[in-house]
Design an enzyme around this catalytic site. Structure first.
Site, PDB file in Angstrom:
ATOM      1  CE  LYS A 129      -0.855   3.362   4.823  1.00 56.40           C
ATOM      2  NZ  LYS A 129      -0.813   3.586   6.271  1.00 56.40           N
ATOM      3  N   GLY A 167       1.775   2.697  10.572  1.00 57.82           N
ATOM      4  CA  GLY A 167       2.606   3.891  10.449  1.00 57.82           C
ATOM      5  C   GLY A 167       3.258   4.306  11.745  1.00 57.82           C
ATOM      6  CD  GLU A 224      -6.489  -1.155   8.699  1.00 55.72           C
ATOM      7  OE1 GLU A 224      -7.600  -0.793   8.289  1.00 55.72           O
ATOM      8  OE2 GLU A 224      -5.476  -0.472   8.536  1.00 55.72           O
ATOM      9  CD  GLU A 241      -4.067   5.773   6.744  1.00 59.01           C
ATOM     10  OE1 GLU A 241      -2.938   5.524   7.179  1.00 59.01           O
ATOM     11  OE2 GLU A 241      -4.310   5.898   5.527  1.00 59.01           O
ATOM     12  CG  HIS A 299      -6.517   1.883   5.216  1.00 57.23           C
ATOM     13  ND1 HIS A 299      -6.196   2.817   6.165  1.00 57.23           N
ATOM     14  CD2 HIS A 299      -5.416   1.123   5.035  1.00 57.23           C
ATOM     15  CE1 HIS A 299      -4.939   2.648   6.531  1.00 57.23           C
ATOM     16  NE2 HIS A 299      -4.443   1.624   5.867  1.00 57.23           N
ATOM     17  CG  ASN A 307      -1.837   1.201   1.269  1.00 55.99           C
ATOM     18  OD1 ASN A 307      -1.820   2.040   0.374  1.00 55.99           O
ATOM     19  ND2 ASN A 307      -2.642   1.279   2.313  1.00 55.99           N
ATOM     20  CB  SER A 359       4.884  -1.470  11.742  1.00 52.87           C
ATOM     21  OG  SER A 359       4.319  -0.170  11.914  1.00 52.87           O
TER      22      SER A 359
HETATM   23  C1  LIG Z   1      -4.047  -3.512   6.605  1.00 56.75           C
HETATM   24  C2  LIG Z   1      -3.611  -2.118   6.176  1.00 56.75           C
HETATM   25  C3  LIG Z   1      -2.219  -1.881   6.510  1.00 56.75           C
HETATM   26  S1  LIG Z   1      -1.556  -0.483   5.702  1.00 56.75           S
HETATM   27  O1  LIG Z   1      -1.773  -0.591   4.310  1.00 56.75           O
HETATM   28  O2  LIG Z   1      -2.081   0.732   6.302  1.00 56.75           O
HETATM   29  C4  LIG Z   1       0.138  -0.548   6.044  1.00 56.75           C
HETATM   30  C5  LIG Z   1       0.387  -0.155   7.435  1.00 56.75           C
HETATM   31  C6  LIG Z   1       1.843  -0.100   7.780  1.00 56.75           C
HETATM   32  O3  LIG Z   1       2.603  -0.904   7.258  1.00 56.75           O
HETATM   33  O4  LIG Z   1       2.208   0.728   8.614  1.00 56.75           O
END
Ligand SMILES: CCCS(=O)(=O)CCC(=O)O
Length: 249
Positions: A12, A172, A166, A98, A96, A10, A212
């Site tokens: 982002k 993050g 998640e 967020e 997600h 991802n 993470s």
């Molecule tokens: C399941 C979503 C995970 S994510 O795409 O937001 C990556 C998060 C990260 O690695 O900090």
């Protein structure tokens, strides 16, 4: 039943055209397990979707980071499920944390979006997960069960759904769930699917972990019996994403 390992990246809201081309070039040159062993999907920002799709190796695939799914047209600035299908984008991330937190996407709205995206022929990475407050109050499983139920209430076919757990507190932040914490939730989620959807769906649905993940922790996480892969954030923009793909067991 064996489940093909799934690694999503991802990206982002990151990247310039040159940086995107460099990442794709690194991925195209990578020696990774065959697509029979691991399914790789990268999710660039909308503006780079067609560029990445045009340059990416044929055994990797592209996902949008969201799509608008409600009859009657999309809001300004959104991309509809139909547009993604028209562009030949096969995957989409939905729900997600967020978007749930910042755009108030409710469990029911996420369930509607998953159902509509599937109905348009998209494959869906459906995100669920608890906040730190919910974990510390002991309500992790009730939260993720309610999020999963909101999806299960709206769909009958899980073939094109990957469930992404998640823990919001690990996104993050550099904090990663321990392998035991991830395994515990994944195992409980699979049990919930078995009891509420069916044994076949529980056995075949990939439940992937996101939060993470990096080149240093991916092996131990991948070794957990109910961790079927990852949705990777920051590390997916770096060469270590190849190491994470190679952690496919
Ligand atoms: C399941 C979503 C995970 S994510 O795409 O937001 C990556 C998060 C990260 O690695 O900090």
């Amino acid at each position: 039943m064996s489940r093909k390992f799934f690694v999503g990246g991802n990206w982002k809201c990151n990247g310039t055209t040159e940086e995107v081309k460099k990442i794709v070039s690194t991925l195209n040159e990578a020696e990774v397990p065959s697509h029979d062993v691991v399914e790789v999907v990268v999710s660039p920002p909308f503006v780079f979707l067609t560029l990445v799709k045009s340059l990416l190796r044929s055994d990797f695939h592209v996902a949008a980071q969201n799509c608008w799914v409600r009859k009657g047209g999309a809001f300004t600035g959104e991309v509809s499920a139909e547009m993604l299908v028209n562009l030949g984008i096969p995957w989409v991330i939905i729900g997600h944390s967020e978007r749930r937190a910042l755009l108030n996407e409710s469990n029911e709205f996420v369930g509607d979006k998953v159902a509509y995206a599937l109905s348009q022929g998209l494959k869906v990475i459906a995100c669920i997960g608890e906040t730190l407050e919910q974990r510390e109050s002991g309500s992790t499983m009730s939260v993720v069960a309610a999020q999963t139920k909101a999806i299960a209430d709206k769909i009958t076919n899980w073939d094109n759904v990957v469930l992404a757990y998640e823990p919001v507190w690990a996104i993050g932040t550099g904090k990663v769930a321990t392998p035991a914490q991830a395994q515990e939730v994944h195992c409980e989620l699979r049990k919930w699917l078995s009891e509420n959807v069916g044994a076949d769906v529980a056995a075949s649905t990939r439940i992937i972990y996101g939060g993470s993940v990096n080149g240093a922790n991916c092996q131990e996480l991948a070794g957990q019996p109910d961790v079927d892969g990852f949705l990777v954030g920051g590390a997916s923009l770096k060469p270590e994403f190849v190491d994470i793909i190679k952690s496919a067991t």
